[in-house]
Design a protein around this motif. Structure first.
Motif, PDB file in Angstrom:
ATOM      1  N   TRP A   1       0.808  -1.209   0.000  1.00  0.00           N
ATOM      2  CA  TRP A   1       0.000   0.000   0.000  1.00  0.00           C
ATOM      3  C   TRP A   1       0.845   1.265   0.000  1.00  0.00           C
ATOM      4  CZ3 TRP A   1       0.390   3.359   4.075  1.00  0.00           C
ATOM      5  CH2 TRP A   1       0.961   2.878   5.224  1.00  0.00           C
TER       6      TRP A   1
ATOM      7  N   PRO B   1      -0.100   4.261  -7.102  1.00  0.00           N
ATOM      8  CA  PRO B   1      -1.397   3.701  -7.485  1.00  0.00           C
ATOM      9  C   PRO B   1      -1.261   2.709  -8.627  1.00  0.00           C
ATOM     10  CG  PRO B   1      -1.480   6.099  -7.422  1.00  0.00           C
ATOM     11  CD  PRO B   1      -0.068   5.701  -7.193  1.00  0.00           C
TER      12      PRO B   1
ATOM     13  N   ARG C   1     -14.646   3.974  -0.628  1.00  0.00           N
ATOM     14  CA  ARG C   1     -13.713   4.393   0.428  1.00  0.00           C
ATOM     15  C   ARG C   1     -14.183   3.895   1.800  1.00  0.00           C
ATOM     16  NH1 ARG C   1     -14.278   8.898  -2.759  1.00  0.00           N
ATOM     17  NH2 ARG C   1     -12.483   9.314  -4.062  1.00  0.00           N
TER      18      ARG C   1
ATOM     19  N   ARG D   1      -4.880   7.456   3.860  1.00  0.00           N
ATOM     20  CA  ARG D   1      -4.658   7.209   2.432  1.00  0.00           C
ATOM     21  C   ARG D   1      -5.945   6.749   1.740  1.00  0.00           C
ATOM     22  NH1 ARG D   1       0.467   4.833  -0.641  1.00  0.00           N
ATOM     23  NH2 ARG D   1      -0.485   4.916  -2.676  1.00  0.00           N
TER      24      ARG D   1
ATOM     25  N   ALA E   1      -7.723   8.382  -1.537  1.00  0.00           N
ATOM     26  CA  ALA E   1      -7.596   7.559  -2.746  1.00  0.00           C
ATOM     27  C   ALA E   1      -8.505   8.081  -3.854  1.00  0.00           C
ATOM     28  CB  ALA E   1      -7.945   6.110  -2.417  1.00  0.00           C
TER      29      ALA E   1
ATOM     30  N   ASP F   1      -6.255   2.069  -5.945  1.00  0.00           N
ATOM     31  CA  ASP F   1      -5.573   2.598  -4.759  1.00  0.00           C
ATOM     32  C   ASP F   1      -6.135   1.959  -3.490  1.00  0.00           C
ATOM     33  OD1 ASP F   1      -4.152   4.320  -6.408  1.00  0.00           O
ATOM     34  OD2 ASP F   1      -5.481   6.034  -6.023  1.00  0.00           O
ATOM     35  N   LEU F   2      -7.446   1.808  -3.445  1.00  0.00           N
ATOM     36  CA  LEU F   2      -8.088   1.208  -2.266  1.00  0.00           C
ATOM     37  C   LEU F   2      -7.753  -0.277  -2.159  1.00  0.00           C
ATOM     38  CD1 LEU F   2     -11.580   2.916  -2.524  1.00  0.00           C
ATOM     39  CD2 LEU F   2      -9.749   3.463  -0.906  1.00  0.00           C
TER      40      LEU F   2
END
Length: 177
Positions: free
Chosen positions: A7, A11, A27, A54, A58, A63-64
């Motif tokens: 993480w 991305p 999210r 973060r 995102a 990204d998540l």
């Protein structure tokens, strides 16, 4: 030695095009997974805080996904063997056995209405016997015994009142007037 976590990287790009933008619901789902991981002890507090920050920043679903990739995505199934038996402290207290004489006392007390009060005296006797046994043995049924006693005593009082009334009428009818 410190290992980089997935993480902390850049991305991810989708294979074949731009990544899909993340919604508020996406999210929140990711933060829920992070909270569960923190609650299970899979993340320490500083790492949890960093990942939550973060997650809210995102822009894409990718990204998540990176933030929760090393965490289970739902509750982990646990077998009873892993959990073990429930300690006695947390089990409900066993209910004591109901005294049979208390039940009989209540039944006799209720039947006073149907029998014209003939079961009143047995209701009183059984109620007193039941209460003494309940005190001695710790059995249940005190309410049943009390119900039988009250109904039985009402029946006995009714019979006594009726007998006194009949006697009074007999005395008054037999007196020269």
């Amino acid at each position: 030695m410190s290992y980089p976590t997935p993480w902390q990287g850049k991305p991810l790009q989708g294979p074949g095009g731009p990544p899909m933008l993340a919604s508020h619901a996406d999210r929140e789902r990711a933060v829920d997974v992070l909270r569960a991981g923190y609650g299970e002890g899979r993340l320490d507090h500083p790492e949890f805080e960093k990942r939550v920050t973060r997650a809210y920043q995102a822009r894409t679903v990718a990204d998540l996904a990176v933030l929760v990739a090393d965490l289970p995505q739902g509750p982990m199934p646990q077998t009873m063997a892993a959990v073990g038996p429930v300690p006695r402290t947390f089990l409900p207290a066993p209910q004591p056995k109901t005294n049979g004489k208390a039940i009989a006392s209540m039944v006799c007390g209720i039947l006073c209405v149907a029998t014209g009060g003939l079961t009143g005296l047995p209701a009183v006797i059984l109620g007193h016997l039941a209460q003494s046994e309940i005190r001695r043995t710790g059995e249940g049924g005190d309410g049943f015994a009390l119900t039988g006693l009250v109904l039985g005593w009402l029946s006995v009082a009714g019979w006594v009142f009726f007998a006194v009334l009949i006697g009074l009428v007999a005395v008054l009818a037999g007196s020269p007037g």
